[in-house]
Enzyme design. Structure first.
Site, PDB file in Angstrom:
ATOM      1  N   ASP A  58       0.869  -1.169   0.000  1.00 38.19           N
ATOM      2  CA  ASP A  58       0.000   0.000   0.000  1.00 38.19           C
ATOM      3  C   ASP A  58       0.909   1.223   0.000  1.00 38.19           C
ATOM      4  O   ASP A  58       1.516   1.553   1.019  1.00 38.19           O
ATOM      5  CB  ASP A  58      -0.902  -0.011   1.245  1.00 38.19           C
ATOM      6  CG  ASP A  58      -1.866   1.169   1.292  1.00 38.19           C
ATOM      7  OD1 ASP A  58      -1.720   2.096   0.468  1.00 38.19           O
ATOM      8  OD2 ASP A  58      -2.764   1.171   2.158  1.00 38.19           O
ATOM      9  N   TYR A 104      -8.124  15.345  -8.410  1.00 35.78           N
ATOM     10  CA  TYR A 104      -7.244  14.597  -9.309  1.00 35.78           C
ATOM     11  C   TYR A 104      -6.248  15.545  -9.972  1.00 35.78           C
ATOM     12  O   TYR A 104      -5.053  15.269 -10.031  1.00 35.78           O
ATOM     13  CB  TYR A 104      -8.083  13.870 -10.351  1.00 35.78           C
ATOM     14  CG  TYR A 104      -7.302  12.942 -11.244  1.00 35.78           C
ATOM     15  CD1 TYR A 104      -6.642  11.832 -10.738  1.00 35.78           C
ATOM     16  CD2 TYR A 104      -7.243  13.156 -12.627  1.00 35.78           C
ATOM     17  CE1 TYR A 104      -5.933  10.965 -11.558  1.00 35.78           C
ATOM     18  CE2 TYR A 104      -6.545  12.302 -13.462  1.00 35.78           C
ATOM     19  CZ  TYR A 104      -5.887  11.209 -12.922  1.00 35.78           C
ATOM     20  OH  TYR A 104      -5.196  10.358 -13.740  1.00 35.78           O
ATOM     21  N   SER A 157      -0.997  12.607 -15.984  1.00 37.65           N
ATOM     22  CA  SER A 157      -2.237  12.662 -16.754  1.00 37.65           C
ATOM     23  C   SER A 157      -2.282  14.005 -17.460  1.00 37.65           C
ATOM     24  O   SER A 157      -1.610  14.963 -17.037  1.00 37.65           O
ATOM     25  CB  SER A 157      -3.446  12.520 -15.812  1.00 37.65           C
ATOM     26  OG  SER A 157      -4.648  12.886 -16.467  1.00 37.65           O
ATOM     27  N   ALA A 196      -5.247  18.447  -8.869  1.00 39.74           N
ATOM     28  CA  ALA A 196      -4.309  18.915  -7.848  1.00 39.74           C
ATOM     29  C   ALA A 196      -3.190  17.908  -7.634  1.00 39.74           C
ATOM     30  O   ALA A 196      -2.014  18.267  -7.550  1.00 39.74           O
ATOM     31  CB  ALA A 196      -5.055  19.177  -6.537  1.00 39.74           C
ATOM     32  N   SER A 197      -3.551  16.637  -7.568  1.00 41.46           N
ATOM     33  CA  SER A 197      -2.546  15.604  -7.319  1.00 41.46           C
ATOM     34  C   SER A 197      -1.613  15.434  -8.509  1.00 41.46           C
ATOM     35  O   SER A 197      -0.399  15.271  -8.352  1.00 41.46           O
ATOM     36  CB  SER A 197      -3.226  14.275  -6.969  1.00 41.46           C
ATOM     37  OG  SER A 197      -3.885  13.715  -8.089  1.00 41.46           O
ATOM     38  N   LYS A 198      -2.162  15.484  -9.710  1.00 41.54           N
ATOM     39  CA  LYS A 198      -1.332  15.265 -10.891  1.00 41.54           C
ATOM     40  C   LYS A 198      -0.466  16.485 -11.217  1.00 41.54           C
ATOM     41  O   LYS A 198       0.651  16.344 -11.728  1.00 41.54           O
ATOM     42  CB  LYS A 198      -2.210  14.875 -12.085  1.00 41.54           C
ATOM     43  CG  LYS A 198      -2.851  13.495 -11.942  1.00 41.54           C
ATOM     44  CD  LYS A 198      -1.798  12.403 -11.776  1.00 41.54           C
ATOM     45  CE  LYS A 198      -2.402  11.014 -11.719  1.00 41.54           C
ATOM     46  NZ  LYS A 198      -1.385   9.951 -11.603  1.00 41.54           N
TER      47      LYS A 198
END
Length: 270
Positions: free
Chosen positions: A64, A156, A143, A158-160
């Site tokens: 994980d 999503y 992405s 923000a994370s990418k």
């Protein structure tokens, strides 16, 4: 491609399905020894067996990546088993779909940032000393949402975006180390990630109509081939589609137009 990866050790996160599983199969077919990491041990075992049928050696490492200690253990076990590490593919990730003002479970942001960003950072931190020894490769699966804002994908995006920024900075730092950093920006790919995407209440989106993949979605095998070619050539980044390349230029020239196109494209899939 077999010349680039033959005999090398490749560690892939998110390897139980989708792009990660296909990367593992293609690496194995190219003669690589693969370490497969994800939470689903049974699914990893199935992918490992497929890798072996392609002639590759496969190690299952249930992990994980949202837990820092497990990222360390994943790398340690890979190196202990194979004796080296030549490439890390940071592929584990999760998406979401909801307008920001409709999200009722704000933990979505923490969950995506922890998986998509911190999981990649931790894995890279523990892999880097070994990759410096082999003058290896780091691949980060971002992405197109890491290049421009996409409605209903705020967490999503923000994370990418964070992921792209981190690996861009790392690339510069590693300039003289022999370790390459390739950031990949896929568009729509026929992958399981959409079925696991989170809705406004934090539950998996499943098969709801909004996330049905468009006809132009890239097949997973074709996506994996492009990624491995880019990694083999130690490319700086990979934007897979013409639309993505044109969109990157348009964002610099006419950002308002890109906003309208993104809004209209999202509206058409509802």
């Amino acid at each position: 491609m077999s010349g680039a990866f033959g005999g090398q050790v490749v560690l892939i996160t998110g390897a139980s399905s989708g792009i990660g599983a296909e990367l593992a199969r293609q690496c194995a077919a190219a003669g690589a020894r693969v370490a497969l990491a994800a939470r689903d041990a049974d699914a990893l075992a199935r992918v490992a067996e497929e890798c072996r049928t392609h002639g590759g050696e496969a190690l299952v490492v249930p992990t994980d990546v949202t837990v820092e200690a497990q990222c360390r253990a994943m790398v340690d076990r890979t190196v202990a088993h194979f004796g080296r590490l030549d490439m890390l593919v940071n592929n584990a990730g999760m998406s979401m779909s909801a307008r920001f003002d409709e999200i009722s479970d704000l933990s979505i942001f923490e969950r995506l940032l922890r998986l998509n960003v911190l999981g990649s950072i931790w894995s890279t931190a523990f892999a880097l000393p070994h990759l410096k020894q082999t003058r290896g490769r780091i691949v980060a699966i971002s992405s197109l949402a890491g290049l421009t804002g996409v409605p209903k994908r705020s967490a999503y995006c923000a994370s990418k975006h964070a992921m792209a920024g981190f690996f861009d900075a790392l690339r510069v730092e590693l300039r003289d180390s022999g370790v390459s950093v390739t950031v990949v920006y896929p568009g729509f790919v026929r992958s399981e990630i959409n079925r696991r995407a989170l809705a406004a209440d934090g539950t998996p989106f499943g098969e709801r109509a909004y996330l049905r993949q468009p006809r132009e979605a890239l097949e997973t095998a074709a996506c994996a081939r492009q990624i491995l070619r880019a990694a083999a050539g130690r490319k700086r980044d990979l934007i897979m589609t013409v639309q993505g390349k044109v969109g990157r230029i348009l964002k610099w020239l006419t950002p308002g137009l890109v906003d309208r196109l993104a809004f209209n494209a999202t509206a058409s899939r509802q």
